[in-house]
Motif scaffolding. Sequence first.
Motif, PDB file in Angstrom:
ATOM      1  N   THR A  17      -3.178   2.363   5.460  1.00  0.00           N
ATOM      2  CA  THR A  17      -2.511   2.638   4.197  1.00  0.00           C
ATOM      3  C   THR A  17      -1.152   1.962   4.103  1.00  0.00           C
ATOM      4  OG1 THR A  17      -1.573   4.679   5.101  1.00  0.00           O
ATOM      5  CG2 THR A  17      -3.659   4.857   3.918  1.00  0.00           C
ATOM      6  N   PHE A  18      -0.600   1.556   5.239  1.00  0.00           N
ATOM      7  CA  PHE A  18       0.705   0.906   5.248  1.00  0.00           C
ATOM      8  C   PHE A  18       0.824   0.131   6.543  1.00  0.00           C
ATOM      9  CE2 PHE A  18       5.337   1.091   6.278  1.00  0.00           C
ATOM     10  CZ  PHE A  18       5.789   0.321   5.235  1.00  0.00           C
ATOM     11  N   ASP A  19       1.290  -1.123   6.428  1.00  0.00           N
ATOM     12  CA  ASP A  19       1.377  -1.968   7.616  1.00  0.00           C
ATOM     13  C   ASP A  19       2.525  -2.939   7.427  1.00  0.00           C
ATOM     14  OD1 ASP A  19       1.061  -3.721   9.734  1.00  0.00           O
ATOM     15  OD2 ASP A  19      -1.116  -3.789   9.583  1.00  0.00           O
ATOM     16  N   PHE A 220       3.357   7.971  -6.804  1.00  0.00           N
ATOM     17  CA  PHE A 220       2.050   8.591  -6.998  1.00  0.00           C
ATOM     18  C   PHE A 220       1.440   8.918  -5.644  1.00  0.00           C
ATOM     19  CE2 PHE A 220       2.824   5.477 -10.323  1.00  0.00           C
ATOM     20  CZ  PHE A 220       2.820   6.294 -11.442  1.00  0.00           C
ATOM     21  N   GLY A 221       0.766  10.049  -5.551  1.00  0.00           N
ATOM     22  CA  GLY A 221       0.119  10.428  -4.303  1.00  0.00           C
ATOM     23  C   GLY A 221       1.001  11.347  -3.479  1.00  0.00           C
ATOM     24  N   SER A 222       0.447  11.820  -2.371  1.00  0.00           N
ATOM     25  CA  SER A 222       1.165  12.713  -1.469  1.00  0.00           C
ATOM     26  C   SER A 222       0.556  12.597  -0.085  1.00  0.00           C
ATOM     27  CB  SER A 222       1.081  14.168  -1.963  1.00  0.00           C
ATOM     28  OG  SER A 222      -0.281  14.579  -2.021  1.00  0.00           O
ATOM     29  N   ALA A 229       2.882   8.846   5.857  1.00  0.00           N
ATOM     30  CA  ALA A 229       4.327   8.998   5.997  1.00  0.00           C
ATOM     31  C   ALA A 229       4.944   8.994   4.612  1.00  0.00           C
ATOM     32  CB  ALA A 229       4.905   7.861   6.834  1.00  0.00           C
ATOM     33  N   SER A 230       6.079   9.656   4.473  1.00  0.00           N
ATOM     34  CA  SER A 230       6.778   9.681   3.192  1.00  0.00           C
ATOM     35  C   SER A 230       8.277   9.646   3.438  1.00  0.00           C
ATOM     36  CB  SER A 230       6.406  10.930   2.376  1.00  0.00           C
ATOM     37  OG  SER A 230       6.780  12.109   3.058  1.00  0.00           O
ATOM     38  N   VAL A 241       5.573   6.907  -0.429  1.00  0.00           N
ATOM     39  CA  VAL A 241       4.517   7.632   0.265  1.00  0.00           C
ATOM     40  C   VAL A 241       3.408   6.631   0.582  1.00  0.00           C
ATOM     41  CG1 VAL A 241       3.394   8.335  -1.899  1.00  0.00           C
ATOM     42  CG2 VAL A 241       3.010   9.652   0.188  1.00  0.00           C
ATOM     43  N   THR A 242       2.860   6.702   1.767  1.00  0.00           N
ATOM     44  CA  THR A 242       1.886   5.693   2.190  1.00  0.00           C
ATOM     45  C   THR A 242       0.541   5.829   1.497  1.00  0.00           C
ATOM     46  OG1 THR A 242       1.260   7.079   4.076  1.00  0.00           O
ATOM     47  CG2 THR A 242       2.908   5.369   4.472  1.00  0.00           C
TER      48      THR A 242
END
Length: 350
Positions: A17-19, A220-222, A229-230, A241-242
């Motif tokens: 989701t995040f890199d 957007f999202g949680s 991570a946020s 937020v990831t």
Amino acid sequence: MAALYGLRTRDAAGVVTFDTTITPIRSLRMMTVAGNGAFEQTIAVPEIKAQSFVVVDALFDGGEYTWSPPAFWSTGQLRLRQPQTRSWQVMVLSQGGEAFSAPGSYGIRARNNDVLTQIDSMNRVLSVHSSGAFTFGFMGSGNQRQWGDVNFPTPIRTTERPLIFLNAVNYMMAGNFYIKGSPGNWTGFRLKAYNNQSAHGSVANQPMQIKWFCASYQVFGSVTGQYGASVRNEEGELTFVTTANLALLNSQPASNSFATSGNPITGAGGYYASSERMAWTGSYDDYVLANALFSCTNVVQTTQPFRVNFGGFLPGNRNILQMYCENWDGINPVGVNGRTLFASRPMKPL
């Protein structure tokens, strides 16, 4: 294998989701400036650094004649041409190399070779709110669908206008772009087709298949469960937020990279549209920012104050971004607003 440093997160299904090794995120600093009615106005903006990139955008819905002023910048200052007395949204994009923007701010910074990533408590990142596709232009004999009209699935509640990115399966010639709604309630956007067979051949007599996505500073999202991570600011509001689908900013002109090139479009009644081009990324995966480039330019003191900018992608060619600027008398054409655009694509599939 080269050493890699930074942060990577995955969701419950194991999808990244995040890199920080592949995501060239720029932090954003957003502000509003007011025009003073001068022909050219210089505004001190200390947040603009040597490597910053600036996007100036409207904060109103003026219909098909929504416009934004030509913008120029240098370290510490912004120059607007004919801003009138309106308020303008200014976004300072950072490559992540500057220090955090204020004492007490916090977040994440990573460097992987030339990829710089910064997520902090002051500057929200762009994430995808919605996306879709539509077809317009020449739809068959006697059927010209002139407007593409999109309504977002839910309104966007930010003061800042969301950013709309456009792509196409092949050919795209469009203009008169505007976002519907008002600050705190942006509801959609409209775009006018400018397909032209005399300029671009038989492809102009085929429907234009447009793809789009809307990116916003609204988060957007949680993060649920033990995945992701946020980052929050001191008021507890999410700034990152990831689980959000980030909009990547992967190409931008250093200044105004358009040059007068190609054949102008002429027509009956003195119609004239100057041709301007800039080098593009070569990739069909890259979307172009529509907000300023595809809206009008207002030259105020003339009998034709609103100069329509239209253009996009030539058939089978993503090495060029082709734009035209209407100017009925053919004298002193106004250049398209090429300083406030960049190429983007979503981090995750739409």
